[in-house]
Write a protein that holds these residues in place. Structure first.
Motif, PDB file in Angstrom:
ATOM      1  N   THR A  58       0.980  -1.174   0.095  1.00  0.00           N
ATOM      2  CA  THR A  58      -0.002   0.147   0.129  1.00  0.00           C
ATOM      3  C   THR A  58       0.987   1.233  -0.037  1.00  0.00           C
ATOM      4  O   THR A  58       0.420   2.111  -0.795  1.00  0.00           O
ATOM      5  N   LEU A  59       1.889   1.122   0.826  1.00  0.00           N
ATOM      6  CA  LEU A  59       2.789   2.369   0.882  1.00  0.00           C
ATOM      7  C   LEU A  59       3.540   2.655  -0.613  1.00  0.00           C
ATOM      8  O   LEU A  59       3.613   3.694  -1.180  1.00  0.00           O
TER       9      LEU A  59
ATOM     10  N   GLY B 164       1.018   4.243  -2.680  1.00  0.00           N
ATOM     11  CA  GLY B 164       0.847   5.649  -2.329  1.00  0.00           C
ATOM     12  C   GLY B 164       1.722   6.689  -3.099  1.00  0.00           C
ATOM     13  O   GLY B 164       1.430   7.692  -3.556  1.00  0.00           O
ATOM     14  N   LEU B 165       3.046   5.875  -2.981  1.00  0.00           N
ATOM     15  CA  LEU B 165       4.206   6.800  -3.486  1.00  0.00           C
ATOM     16  C   LEU B 165       4.093   6.892  -4.947  1.00  0.00           C
ATOM     17  O   LEU B 165       4.722   7.814  -5.538  1.00  0.00           O
ATOM     18  N   ALA B 166       3.802   5.642  -5.479  1.00  0.00           N
ATOM     19  CA  ALA B 166       3.530   5.768  -7.085  1.00  0.00           C
ATOM     20  C   ALA B 166       2.441   6.745  -7.465  1.00  0.00           C
ATOM     21  O   ALA B 166       2.948   7.382  -8.467  1.00  0.00           O
ATOM     22  N   VAL B 167       1.521   7.129  -6.755  1.00  0.00           N
ATOM     23  CA  VAL B 167       0.743   8.070  -6.988  1.00  0.00           C
ATOM     24  C   VAL B 167       1.333   9.447  -6.788  1.00  0.00           C
ATOM     25  O   VAL B 167       1.344  10.397  -7.598  1.00  0.00           O
ATOM     26  N   LEU B 168       2.000   9.824  -5.855  1.00  0.00           N
ATOM     27  CA  LEU B 168       2.751  10.830  -5.832  1.00  0.00           C
ATOM     28  C   LEU B 168       3.778  11.185  -6.872  1.00  0.00           C
ATOM     29  O   LEU B 168       3.931  12.156  -7.409  1.00  0.00           O
ATOM     30  N   HIS B 169       4.561   9.957  -7.080  1.00  0.00           N
ATOM     31  CA  HIS B 169       5.386  10.153  -8.359  1.00  0.00           C
ATOM     32  C   HIS B 169       4.754  10.399  -9.952  1.00  0.00           C
ATOM     33  O   HIS B 169       5.469  10.725 -10.683  1.00  0.00           O
TER      34      HIS B 169
ATOM     35  N   ARG C 140      -8.420   1.864 -10.619  1.00  0.00           N
ATOM     36  CA  ARG C 140      -8.952   3.032 -10.612  1.00  0.00           C
ATOM     37  C   ARG C 140      -9.747   3.200  -8.808  1.00  0.00           C
ATOM     38  O   ARG C 140      -9.419   4.157  -8.239  1.00  0.00           O
ATOM     39  N   PRO C 141     -10.035   1.763  -8.461  1.00  0.00           N
ATOM     40  CA  PRO C 141     -10.523   1.977  -7.069  1.00  0.00           C
ATOM     41  C   PRO C 141      -9.673   2.187  -5.977  1.00  0.00           C
ATOM     42  O   PRO C 141      -9.705   3.078  -5.016  1.00  0.00           O
ATOM     43  N   ALA C 142      -8.234   1.691  -6.320  1.00  0.00           N
ATOM     44  CA  ALA C 142      -7.206   1.885  -5.469  1.00  0.00           C
ATOM     45  C   ALA C 142      -6.789   3.297  -5.571  1.00  0.00           C
ATOM     46  O   ALA C 142      -6.202   3.900  -4.483  1.00  0.00           O
ATOM     47  N   ALA C 143      -6.667   3.849  -6.640  1.00  0.00           N
ATOM     48  CA  ALA C 143      -6.139   5.259  -7.113  1.00  0.00           C
ATOM     49  C   ALA C 143      -6.971   6.224  -6.417  1.00  0.00           C
ATOM     50  O   ALA C 143      -6.698   7.231  -5.645  1.00  0.00           O
TER      51      ALA C 143
ATOM     52  N   LEU D  77      -7.888  10.391  -2.101  1.00  0.00           N
ATOM     53  CA  LEU D  77      -8.644  10.800  -1.125  1.00  0.00           C
ATOM     54  C   LEU D  77      -7.415  10.946   0.191  1.00  0.00           C
ATOM     55  O   LEU D  77      -7.813  11.856   1.094  1.00  0.00           O
ATOM     56  N   THR D  78      -6.809   9.814   0.668  1.00  0.00           N
ATOM     57  CA  THR D  78      -6.114   9.762   1.719  1.00  0.00           C
ATOM     58  C   THR D  78      -5.039  10.824   1.722  1.00  0.00           C
ATOM     59  O   THR D  78      -4.862  11.402   2.721  1.00  0.00           O
TER      60      THR D  78
END
Length: 261
Positions: A13-14, A17-22, A44-47, A52-53
């Motif tokens: 999960t971490l 989350g970092l992949a989203v920031l990158h 898309r559900p995970a994104a 939101l987090t």
């Protein structure tokens, strides 16, 4: 010792989350849910949950159906830079180096298959080759990168060649793995690297390692300059000795600080 992605202690999960920031960068300042999922390689559900987090934590802000980074992400860079005395020491020494040779100096660190510019000392001339802090370049095609690669263990170097995309960036780029390995052995033995127009046409670069109190290579310093302005002989005879002196000064000060601590 670093764990692998298959290790039970690895937190996926971490990683996501970092992949989203990158996924956000200079070319993608704002992303929709779909674009974020595609860029991060997740559903898309995970994104959606991660967006939101991160928004709730203050790292993202939403504008309509799109998201953008907030200045809070800079806290990571501030904590990193603020905790490393090597940056302050290198800055002073590179300013002196740049003043002597009339070219911009920089310090880089290895991150995967790339180097990241963490210190820069531009000079006052429009024609200087200037790179921005945080700039990433392929380690195999840069002098500072090869200096860092030359100090890797066999295991780490094998992993690098498995992951690196050895593409020809110019007509002179060395991309053959066996020849690169031989070059890295030479660099490790002589203590410096010099590349002639391998990363970019008309640009030459040099690099030397920075070792910590325990003898481990933790960074590299160097400079890039125009081939029409600086000859290979000048780089070897004048620039590299001066750069090695700057490295020795940095290492001496790092050693003093470690002993005092």
């Amino acid at each position: 010792m670093p764990i692998s992605r298959d290790d039970r202690d690895f937190v996926q999960t971490l990683e996501r989350g970092l992949a989203v920031l990158h996924a956000f960068d200079a070319e993608h300042e704002m992303l929709t849910l779909r674009e974020t999922a595609d860029a991060a390689g997740i559903s898309r559900p995970a994104a959606r949950r991660l967006l939101l987090t991160l928004e709730a934590l203050g790292y993202l802000t939403s504008e309509g159906s799109s998201y953008r980074l907030t200045p809070q992400v800079l806290r990571f860079a501030d904590a990193y830079l603020g905790s490393r005395a090597i940056h302050e020491i290198a800055q002073r020494q590179l300013v002196s180096f740049s003043t002597d040779v009339g070219e911009a100096g920089s310090m880089s660190m290895l991150d995967g298959t790339e180097i990241v510019l963490v210190v820069r000392t531009p000079v006052n001339r429009m024609r200087s080759y200037l790179l921005g802090l945080g700039e990433r370049m392929p380690a195999y095609a840069t002098a500072q990168g090869r200096v860092l690669l030359a100090d890797l263990s066999d295991t780490a170097l094998n992993r690098f060649f498995q992951e690196a995309d050895l593409r020809p960036l110019t007509g002179r780029t060395l991309t053959d793995e066996s020849r690169l390995r031989a070059e890295l052995t030479t660099i490790a033995q002589r203590g410096w690297a010099l590349l002639d127009q391998e990363y970019e046409t008309n640009m030459r670069s040099i690099g030397v390692p920075i070792r910590d109190y325990y003898g481990e290579v933790v960074a590299s310093i160097g400079c890039m300059c125009n081939s029409d302005r600086v000859s290979l002989a000048d780089l070897r005879d004048r620039f590299i000795p001066r750069l090695q002196q700057a490295a020795a000064n940095i290492e001496a000060e790092l050693g003093a600080r470690v002993e005092i601590a």
